[in-house]
Scaffold this motif. Structure first.
Motif: not given
Lengths: 399, 669
Positions: A46, A83, A85, A87-90, A93, A117-118, A182-183, A187, A211-212, B77, B81, B113, B166
């Motif tokens: 996005g 990349d 996306h 997504i923090p957990v990505r 990695e 932040m994650q 809501r992330t 906040r 939400n996303w 989310n 999040d 993931f 997405l």
């Protein structure tokens, strides 16, 4: 898409490296190792526009440096892109992978504050020098780590809140409704904006979250309308921001509240996503830089380089300009720090970053860019409002 | 035991009842078994379809729920999040269950993931998913996934749905639950044992014996329309393949229901057993009732038989059978009693009649004796009669002889009388012719009177001869025209008619009839002659009339003369009967007697009607069908002869002296 982007990326890198090699003319039999800069951002989802803008800014700076012989006696700068996306957990990695890069000196972050932040623990654990050209959450910098491995040339939500609140109030909107994702970023802004309002003895007229991936924010809009808001302070990235604009455009004209937007929306394909709806909504977005009113030689050189490297014809074609400008300046500041440190050892480079006296960058003259106590390269004086013109180009609102 | 009527009835009833029972048991049991089997199959088919549908629905509802959850932006989310989600995600996940049966036992996990658990609806233990086979599948293809796996001897189901942001699957929502948690409830059935196997017939919930599985598998391949049924070792199996989750090979299951045939057919066996039991009890009870009723039924017959025996042995018809019922037997007894009564009555009557007969017999003997004597008397009378007859016969012969003699006498007398008479006539004539001038008044008158009487005597004799001839001769019957006959009479009497200026008229036409022509002409001549002769009117008129009656021709001769008094209506037809003084009138007095004779000879009748001074009408009839003239003539002959005899006697008695007949009639012997 991802694959196409990376092939294209790698070919550009290859050309960059080749030019460095030709300029450096290394000693026969000894190829100086490149200095690797990572980029961990949303390159395909996005907010991929932001990722690409950052990459372009970084590449242009690296190209300049490499053209001038690289760093540390001819070591070329090399960009390794990951990349996440958004997504923090990505990102986790990705950072773990980048941490394994032998010559990694620093990592450029992306648009998404939560991704950084994650991973603050990981960043500090791995001493991954993270340079933030976009993510604006206050805790990205105010992370409590000492030494702090995160440096930013971008907005700071604490100030964005204040800035946007000031702008809104100045434009006569006194009851401000907050519409936030809501992330952690949302906040962070809730906090910043609430504090800014508090300075004016105000409270948000309403606070609404989404939400996303939400596509219908009508409920939140109505809630803000009913809360009496006369302007919306919007903290959203491009997909959700576009949805809000779409929803807002469908509200009756008299209830269609003006929007003061954080710049997350500019990190994606916001124009395409909003379409005609954008023209129905009065939307102003915070920016730090625009190539369109930059008259200095540096800016012109960058624009020229941009067009050369990325095949565009006009400054208006530079998408998400803040990402490009910030990344450009950050790479140059990093280069100075590397030279100053005389090594790519990240702890030393980090220290060096805090001790550069000044750098005359694209966005501003940094004097100094960072201090041990202050890792923010910009301040609210750099903030400005912009609007989308009919072509969807972000044009600064005259101060 | 089964020799009497009662016994035979009982035996007949028992054979009928038991064979009916047997047939019922056989057919009912067989039909019941067949229909039970069919019905059970239908029920099994229904049940197995319901079960499979229920399982399908359960899985489907969980699948849909997971799909919707995974598409929920709240969960999406939450994947992103990372820093703030604990506040809202954990409470949400703690309350998260899946709908449907066993949904609350499902472990639902939100994964990132990498398959790391972000949150679960159970506190502990956290299940790891990073090494699962399906995780990369779900993340890479972005398609939801369902799979079965076995853990701790239980079949578990995993439903995994990607959570997209997405175009990327950024997380996975996973639900893991025991197959038994929702399926067991549906498969539990007190009637059937249910087993659920996968497409390789590996047991998922309970198993199926391998041999059975092989056969069912084969049958399923062969047969088009599931469920298939198999009866094996006294067990009925039904197998229905179904997709517990559409489009997933792993969920192409087969539901197998098994039930003991014994259980199915138990109701049929029970029915047979009950039927036999009830049948036998009913037969026994009915046999008792039949026996009881038959005893009551047979009793009157026995009584009848006893009574008959008594009657036969003692010949006592006064005995009676007691009538105790109003049925056919009662009627029989009644009829029998009636018969006895009748017999008794007949016997008594017979006895009475026997006595009467005895008496009659004696009477008969008496009568016979009387008859005998009567016969003897009769014989005597007969002998007397014969003697009398003989006397009579002899008298008859004498009579005939005397008749003959009388006839001959009459004839002879007449002939003999004619000769002297003719001499008298001739001499008196000569006397007149030769001595007319000599004779003076008185002598001349005497002479004339001699001549007239002589002539009258000749006429009388002629008529007597004629009458005598009538009795002797019979002419033939001929067809005669009466008009001709009248014409003949007219000519014959022309002088007299003319002299007296008589008008003779024939009224109407006259017929042609069958008659003795000569005689009938005589009749008309006599009647007309009389009418002319006795008419005293200045204008005499005679009418001859005719009319036909049904059987006869009736002729009339009517005159306008002096008429005849009624007392002479019969007498005029008798011989020598005259109404006037003999001296006044010419004629012999025999004419009408001849008329009557001739008419009667024809079978006809003659009568007169008249009033004094007003003329007379003579009627006579001639039958249209004349019987044989001869017979009549013969029959009449006797009479005529007798009449003649009588007449002559009468004539003699009167002393003769007749003035003589009318010479105009022309009658002669």
């Amino acid at each position: 898409m991802n694959r196409v982007v990376s092939v294209w990326l790698w070919s550009v890198l290859f050309m960059g490296c080749a030019s460095i090699a030709m300029a450096q003319e290394p000693a026969p039999g000894q190829q100086p190792e490149p200095i690797v800069i990572g980029l961990d951002a949303d390159m395909s989802s996005g907010s991929a526009v932001a990722g690409e803008a950052i990459r372009r800014g970084a590449l242009m700076a690296m190209a300049e440096i490499n053209e001038q012989g690289g760093l540390l006696g001819g070591r070329a700068l090399q960009l390794v892109v990951k990349d996440h996306h958004g997504i923090p957990v990505r990102s986790t990695e990705n950072l773990l992978e980048l941490a394994k890069e032998k010559n990694l000196v620093a990592v450029l972050g992306g648009l998404h504050s939560p991704a950084i932040m994650q991973n603050l623990p990981l960043i500090h654990e791995q001493q991954l020098l993270l340079l933030d050209p976009w993510a604006a959450a206050t805790p990205v910098i105010d992370n409590g780590y000492k030494p702090n491995y995160v440096f930013r040339i971008s907005l700071r939500d604490e100030y964005v809140g204040g800035f946007l609140v000031e702008q809104a109030l100045r434009q006569g909107d006194t009851k401000l409704g907050l519409l936030l994702e809501r992330t952690g970023w949302g906040r962070s802004n809730e906090k910043g904006m609430s504090e800014a309002l508090a300075k004016h003895q105000k409270k948000p007229a309403g606070i609404q979250w989404f939400n996303w991936g939400d596509t219908d924010m009508t409920a939140q809009l109505i809630a803000l309308e009913e809360a009496g808001a006369d302007a919306i302070m919007m903290v959203a990235n491009a997909p959700e921001g576009a949805a809000i604009v779409q929803n807002l455009a469908k509200r009756p004209q008299e209830r269609r509240l003006p929007v003061f937007a954080h710049w997350g929306i500019t990190g994606g394909d916001f124009i395409a996503l909003t379409g005609e709806a954008l023209k129905q909504v009065r939307l102003q977005v915070v920016q730090t830089y625009s190539f369109l009113d930059a008259n200095d030689a540096k800016a012109k050189a960058v624009i020229t380089r941009y067009q050369a490297m990325f095949g565009t014809k006009d400054a208006r074609d530079i998408v998400a300009p803040v990402g490009t400008a910030h990344a450009y300046d950050l790479v140059h500041v990093l280069a100075l720090a590397i030279e100053k440190a005389g090594t790519i050892e990240r702890a030393k480079v980090r220290d060096a970053l805090e001790s550069i006296e000044s750098y005359d960058g694209l966005v501003r003259r940094y004097q100094p860019p960072f201090t041990p106590e202050w890792h923010e390269g910009l301040d609210p004086s750099d903030y400005r409002l912009a609007m989308f013109d009919h072509d969807g180009v972000i044009v600064p609102v005259p101060r | 035991m089964f020799t009497g009527l009662k016994g035979k009835f009982l035996a007949f009833f028992l054979v009928l009842d038991l064979s009916t029972l047997g047939v019922i048991v056989l057919t009912v049991s067989r039909d019941a078994q067949r229909s039970l089997r069919d019905e059970v199959k239908q029920r099994v088919a229904l049940r197995i379809t319901e079960m499979s549908k229920a399982i399908q629905d359960e899985l489907q509802v969980k699948w849909m729920s997971m799909r919707d959850l995974a598409a929920n932006s709240f969960l999406r989310n939450s994947v992103i999040d990372t820093l703030g989600r604990n506040e809202y995600l954990v409470p949400f996940m703690q309350k998260l269950t899946l709908p449907g049966a066993g949904g609350d036992t499902a472990i639902v996990s939100l994964l990132d993931f990498k398959g790391r658990v972000i949150a679960q609806n159970v506190a502990l233990p956290k299940v790891a998913f990073h090494d699962t086979r399906w995780l990369p599948l779900v993340l890479n293809t972005g398609q939801p996934h369902a799979e079965l796996f076995a853990r701790d001897d239980t079949t578990k189901i995993v439903l995994a749905f990607p959570i997209y942001y997405l175009k990327y699957a950024e997380g996975v929502l996973v639900a893991e639950f025991d197959l038994s948690s929702f399926a067991q409830g549906y498969l539990r059935d007190k009637e059937f044992q249910a087993a659920l196997v996968d497409r390789s017939w590996r047991p998922l919930l309970s198993g199926v014996p391998e041999a059975v599985a092989t056969k069912l598998q084969r049958d399923l391949e062969v047969q088009g329309q599931p469920p298939v049924f198999l009866e094996e070792a006294g067990i009925l199996y039904a197998a229905l393949p179904f997709h517990a989750l559409a489009g997933t090979e792993e969920f192409a299951w087969t539901l197998v229901l098994a039930t003991r045939l014994q259980n199915i057919l138990a109701p049929a066996h029970e029915l047979s057993r009950r039927t036999v039991q009830i049948g036998i009890i009913t037969a026994f009870v009915l046999a008792c009732i039949v026996l009881w009723r038959m005893t009551a039924f047979v009793r009157p017959i026995q009584r009848l038989e006893e009574t008959m025996r008594t009657i036969m042995e003692h010949k006592d018809l006064s005995k009676r059978v007691p009538v105790s019922s109003h049925d056919e037997l009662g009627a029989l007894a009644g009829t029998f009693n009636q018969m006895l009564a009748d017999l008794q009555k007949i016997q008594q009557e017979l006895q009475g009649r026997e006595q009467t007969l005895q008496q009659s017999n004696e009477e008969l003997v008496r009568q016979q004796r009387a008859l005998q004597s009567l016969l003897e008397d009769l014989q005597r009378s007969k002998d007397q009669l014969q003697q009398q007859q003989q006397v009579l016969q002899e008298a008859n012969v004498k009579l005939q002889q005397s008749n003959k003699e009388l006839d001959d006498f009459t004839y002879t007398v007449s002939h003999d009388l004619k000769e002297p008479l003719r001499s008298i006539e001739a001499f008196s004539k000569f006397l007149v012719q030769d001595y007319q001038e000599q004779l003076q008044g008185e002598g001349k008158g005497f002479l004339e009177r001699i001549r007239a009487n002589a002539k009258r005597m000749g006429d009388l004799i002629e008529d007597l001869l004629e009458l005598s001839r009538l009795s002797r001769r019979a002419n033939q019957l001929t067809e005669v025209n009466v008009a001709d006959m009248i014409e003949e009479v007219k000519q014959r009497l022309a002088y007299a008619i003319m002299e007296k200026r008589v008008e003779l008229v024939v009224q109407g036409s006259l017929p042609t009839i069958s008659c003795d022509r000569v005689r009938l002409t005589e009749v008309f001549a006599n009647l007309v002659s009389n009418a002319v002769k006795y008419n005293d009117k200045p204008a005499p008129r005679i009418e001859i009339g005719y009319h036909a009656t049904e059987q006869a021709h009736e002729f009339t001769v009517k005159d306008n003369g002096p008429g005849i008094p009624a007392e002479y209506f019969e007498k005029v037809f008798e011989m020598f009967q005259r109404l006037t003084k003999r001296e006044d009138q010419e004629g012999t007095g025999i004419g009408l007697t001849i008329v009557k004779k001739i008419v009667e000879l024809h079978g006809g009748r003659v009568w007169v009607e008249s009033a004094v001074g007003q003329g007379a009408i003579f009627h006579f009839t001639i039958p249209k069908e004349i019987k044989r003239l001869g017979e009549i003539l013969v029959a009449k002959q006797l009479i005529s002869e007798r009449d003649l005899t009588e007449a002559l006697k009468e004539q003699q008695r009167r002393g003769g002296g007749a003035k003589g007949d009318d010479p105009a009639t022309g009658r002669g012997a």
